[in-house]
Design an enzyme around this catalytic site. Structure first.
Site, PDB file in Angstrom:
ATOM      1  N   GLY A  34      41.759  35.372  35.306  1.00 40.45           N
ATOM      2  CA  GLY A  34      42.360  34.815  36.520  1.00 40.45           C
ATOM      3  C   GLY A  34      41.262  34.409  37.481  1.00 40.45           C
ATOM      4  O   GLY A  34      40.095  34.274  37.086  1.00 40.45           O
ATOM      5  N   THR A  84      40.006  31.418  29.474  1.00 44.77           N
ATOM      6  CA  THR A  84      39.077  32.548  29.263  1.00 44.77           C
ATOM      7  C   THR A  84      39.614  33.490  28.180  1.00 44.77           C
ATOM      8  O   THR A  84      40.819  33.553  27.970  1.00 44.77           O
ATOM      9  CB  THR A  84      38.959  33.314  30.600  1.00 44.77           C
ATOM     10  OG1 THR A  84      38.149  32.566  31.474  1.00 44.77           O
ATOM     11  CG2 THR A  84      38.366  34.695  30.459  1.00 44.77           C
ATOM     12  N   ARG A 106      27.338  30.403  40.357  1.00 45.34           N
ATOM     13  CA  ARG A 106      28.496  31.280  40.660  1.00 45.34           C
ATOM     14  C   ARG A 106      28.763  32.222  39.477  1.00 45.34           C
ATOM     15  O   ARG A 106      28.805  31.814  38.335  1.00 45.34           O
ATOM     16  CB  ARG A 106      29.716  30.417  40.945  1.00 45.34           C
ATOM     17  CG  ARG A 106      31.012  31.221  41.185  1.00 45.34           C
ATOM     18  CD  ARG A 106      31.856  31.359  39.936  1.00 45.34           C
ATOM     19  NE  ARG A 106      33.151  31.941  40.205  1.00 45.34           N
ATOM     20  CZ  ARG A 106      34.017  32.301  39.262  1.00 45.34           C
ATOM     21  NH1 ARG A 106      33.720  32.136  38.003  1.00 45.34           N
ATOM     22  NH2 ARG A 106      35.170  32.826  39.594  1.00 45.34           N
TER      23      ARG A 106
HETATM   24  N1  ASP Z   1      38.064  35.163  35.546  1.00 42.09           N
HETATM   25  C1  ASP Z   1      37.334  33.999  35.182  1.00 42.09           C
HETATM   26  C2  ASP Z   1      36.353  33.661  36.278  1.00 42.09           C
HETATM   27  O1  ASP Z   1      36.713  33.754  37.430  1.00 42.09           O
HETATM   28  C3  ASP Z   1      38.188  32.798  34.942  1.00 42.09           C
HETATM   29  C4  ASP Z   1      39.399  33.022  34.083  1.00 42.09           C
HETATM   30  O2  ASP Z   1      39.733  34.141  33.735  1.00 42.09           O
HETATM   31  O3  ASP Z   1      40.058  32.052  33.719  1.00 42.09           O
HETATM   32  O4  ASP Z   1      35.254  33.274  35.982  1.00 42.09           O
END
Ligand code: ASP
Length: 322
Positions: free
Chosen positions: A239, A187, A215
């Site tokens: 995260g 991300t 989601r």
């Molecule tokens: N925070 C993002 C999510 O849960 C994923 C990520 O940051 O890697 O969609």
């Protein structure tokens, strides 16, 4: 502290400027990292942070700097956003993004879009052209098309590494955070302080591999994954999104500064290592305050990150703890 920097017009004095970016957090293991992979990430992070830095040194706004930086990361298939987005359990793509302006505290957000090349540009369009903040799915895509954003084909978003990652997640019957297997992907987000003292934040993601269709994660949720307030700081998180939503992480950093008088570093550290960790959440954040200080804490094995602030000759780029 004002500093003297060169511009095309000669020299002028300006206040401190700062930018920090992330390319995701997770189980990024040195043992899985070849020199070539590492160099690719370092190059991409360097290009992205430099593009945002150039906007700031040209006198551009923090909002433009974070938008441009995240846009460039969305076009880079190495990262889990835009082109390199992960697959849902239906082998489709559903992307989320948000942008927030610390001056006005206005924000734009989008989720569940699958045909938009740069979700961060759509989030910005929503912020600047509607009375709303958050559009989702088909209606968001219709709005994008009506405003001249040409839809991308499914092929544009197909990357073999992501598809393999989906098969792996399915075989384990789980959802996978960007960096929680041997494919190094992530991300993206950016936070910046401009020479007028304005802060901004932007985040963009494909979410988590094998997530249920429909989601929505933290990235597009103002206060959870993205937040900016000129009085305190700008924050972008990465995260396991469900935990960041429960902890309202991005807003917590700002609130600790405003209400408790903590420093940026102390607030960011507490949000990740106390509040998020207590819930069992893994990940990290990048944050910049109105003085140009930068914090980039994480409680996962690694976080792709970079920052560039006045006084530095070149950006700092890091993946692991040290
Ligand atoms: N925070 C993002 C999510 O849960 C994923 C990520 O940051 O890697 O969609």
């Amino acid at each position: 502290m004002p500093c003297r920097i060169s511009s095309r017009q000669g020299f002028f004095f300006m206040k401190k400027i700062s930018i920090a970016i992330h390319g995701g957090a997770g189980t990024i293991l040195r043992s899985n990292m070849t020199q070539e992979i590492e160099q690719n990430y370092v190059r991409s992070l360097n290009d992205a942070v430099t593009s945002g830095w150039n906007v700031l040194t040209d006198g551009g706004s923090a909002l433009d700097a974070v938008t441009e930086t995240v846009r460039s990361l969305e076009d880079d298939p190495l990262f889990n956003a835009g082109r390199g987005s992960v697959f849902t359990s239906d082998a489709t793509h559903e992307m989320d993004a948000a942008v927030m302006d610390g001056l006005t505290k206005n924000a734009g957000a989008v989720s569940l879009v699958s045909k938009v090349r740069n979700p961060v540009l759509l989030a910005r369009l929503i912020m600047e052209n509607t009375d709303h903040i958050f559009l989702c799915g088909a209606a968001a895509e219709k709005f994008a098309e009506e405003h001249g954003i040409v839809p991308e084909s499914d092929e544009y978003f197909f990357t073999q590494a992501r598809f393999d990652q989906l098969q792996k997640a399915k075989s384990k019957a789980g959802i996978i955070l960007d960096h929680s297997d041997d494919k190094q992907l992530g991300t993206v987000g950016a936070v910046a302080l401009d020479s007028n003292g304005n802060l901004a934040a932007a985040t963009s993601t494909g979410g988590m591999t094998n997530k249920w269709p429909g989601r929505v994660g933290d990235s597009a949720i103002i206060g959870a994954g993205t937040y900016a307030d000129n009085d305190t700081c700008a924050v972008s998180c990465t995260g396991h999104g469900e935990y960041f939503m429960r902890a309202v992480t991005a807003y917590e950093v700002s609130a600790l500064m405003k209400l408790k008088g903590l420093s940026l570093e102390g607030s960011a550290w507490f949000a990740i290592h106390e509040s998020l960790a207590k819930l069992g959440g893994k990940g990290g954040l990048i944050a910049v305050d109105r003085l140009g200080n930068v914090a980039m804490p994480f409680n996962s094995e690694g976080m792709y990150r970079a920052c560039f602030t006045s006084g530095m000759d070149e950006p700092l780029i890091a993946i692991f703890e040290n």
